[in-house]
Design an enzyme around this catalytic site. Sequence first.
Site, short mmCIF file in Angstrom:
data_model
loop_
_atom_site.label_atom_id
_atom_site.label_comp_id
_atom_site.label_asym_id
_atom_site.label_seq_id
_atom_site.Cartn_x
_atom_site.Cartn_y
_atom_site.Cartn_z
N HIS A 36 0.91 -1.28 -0.66
CA HIS A 36 0.23 -0.11 -0.40
C HIS A 36 1.29 1.14 0.10
O HIS A 36 0.91 2.11 1.27
CB HIS A 36 -1.03 0.10 0.97
CG HIS A 36 -2.35 -0.94 0.79
ND1 HIS A 36 -2.58 -1.32 2.04
CD2 HIS A 36 -2.14 -1.08 -0.19
CE1 HIS A 36 -4.10 -2.22 1.60
NE2 HIS A 36 -3.74 -1.94 0.14
N HIS A 120 -10.62 -4.66 4.39
CA HIS A 120 -9.36 -4.52 4.07
C HIS A 120 -8.80 -5.93 3.08
O HIS A 120 -9.17 -6.50 3.70
CB HIS A 120 -8.25 -4.94 5.14
CG HIS A 120 -6.78 -4.04 5.05
ND1 HIS A 120 -5.47 -4.73 4.39
CD2 HIS A 120 -6.26 -3.39 5.58
CE1 HIS A 120 -4.78 -4.84 4.87
NE2 HIS A 120 -4.84 -3.25 5.22
N GLU A 122 -6.19 -8.02 3.55
CA GLU A 122 -5.97 -8.79 4.00
C GLU A 122 -6.51 -9.27 4.62
O GLU A 122 -7.09 -11.10 5.33
CB GLU A 122 -4.24 -7.87 5.02
CG GLU A 122 -3.83 -9.60 6.27
CD GLU A 122 -4.04 -8.56 7.27
OE1 GLU A 122 -3.20 -9.16 8.75
OE2 GLU A 122 -2.67 -7.47 6.78
N ASN A 216 -1.63 0.11 8.54
CA ASN A 216 -0.60 0.34 9.45
C ASN A 216 -0.34 2.06 9.45
O ASN A 216 0.50 2.52 10.76
CB ASN A 216 0.43 -0.73 9.36
CG ASN A 216 1.71 -0.08 8.07
OD1 ASN A 216 2.28 0.84 8.01
ND2 ASN A 216 1.51 -1.26 7.08
N SER A 258 5.08 0.24 4.39
CA SER A 258 4.92 0.14 2.77
C SER A 258 5.50 1.29 2.53
O SER A 258 5.71 0.78 0.91
CB SER A 258 4.08 0.37 2.46
OG SER A 258 2.99 -1.38 3.14
#
Length: 274
Positions: A36, A120, A122, A216, A258
């Site tokens: 991301h 999301h 994930e 994050n 990221s």
Amino acid sequence: MEVKMAKNYGFCFGVKRAIQIAEKTKDSVTLGPLIHNPKEISRLEFKFGVKVEENPQAIINGQNVIIRTHGIPKTDLEYLKNKAIQITDATCPYVTKPQQIVESMSKEGYQIVIFGDKAHPEVKGVMSYSTTPPLVVSSLEELQEAKLKKKVALVSQTTKQAQKLLDIASYLITHCYEARIFNTICNATFDNQESARELSKEADVMVIVGGKTSSNTKQLLNIAQQNCPDSYLVEDENDLNPEWFLGKKLCGITAGASTPDWIIEKVKQKILAI
């Protein structure tokens, strides 16, 4: 004005691994963005020919596909395998673990509870490994409104805050006959969050560098704002506003998992020049 970097920040193990895979696998396709961070995605396409495809059915037979760090739904993976496409798996090992746990626990009859954001990628991937519909909650309040079974198994999105996971785990332990708790928060995420928390206590202004769609990175911003209201999220140096730093003595900088070093350095140098 003094600029201070957080003790821990930037690329985590899973992202470093994925970038290395992409750089070695030139002219390939990733199913969804590899990570991301749009600036890094653009670099990989420009320099290594790594392109992004959102639809698995658009993949051409024989094309090399890289599985993104966040993983993909099990059905998408099976579809790609059936097309006999060359597949390179860059799923972060910390993401693979909750997938395995969910598959195993659901087969044993546990109600799966996932602490995370349902939209999301994930979490979508982790959900797909459950043999029964999982319960996905983004907060303790959502969990309190849900109907729970006697046996539950809890996993978390890897980038969630540890304290919030503990709150949810405590609730399950006191409201279910049997609760299996799995701490699937990434160690690097935890370290970055703790570093952001400590730095934000002494900084007059905080700058968090990362993709605006990154979970994050958003968590880092939320943590920093708890101690330093003047905390801002930027994707690169062009997002900086000189007015943020007027009258400030100490600027703290951290970055999402990221975010590559070359972007962080440009942000730092521009702040020093203000």
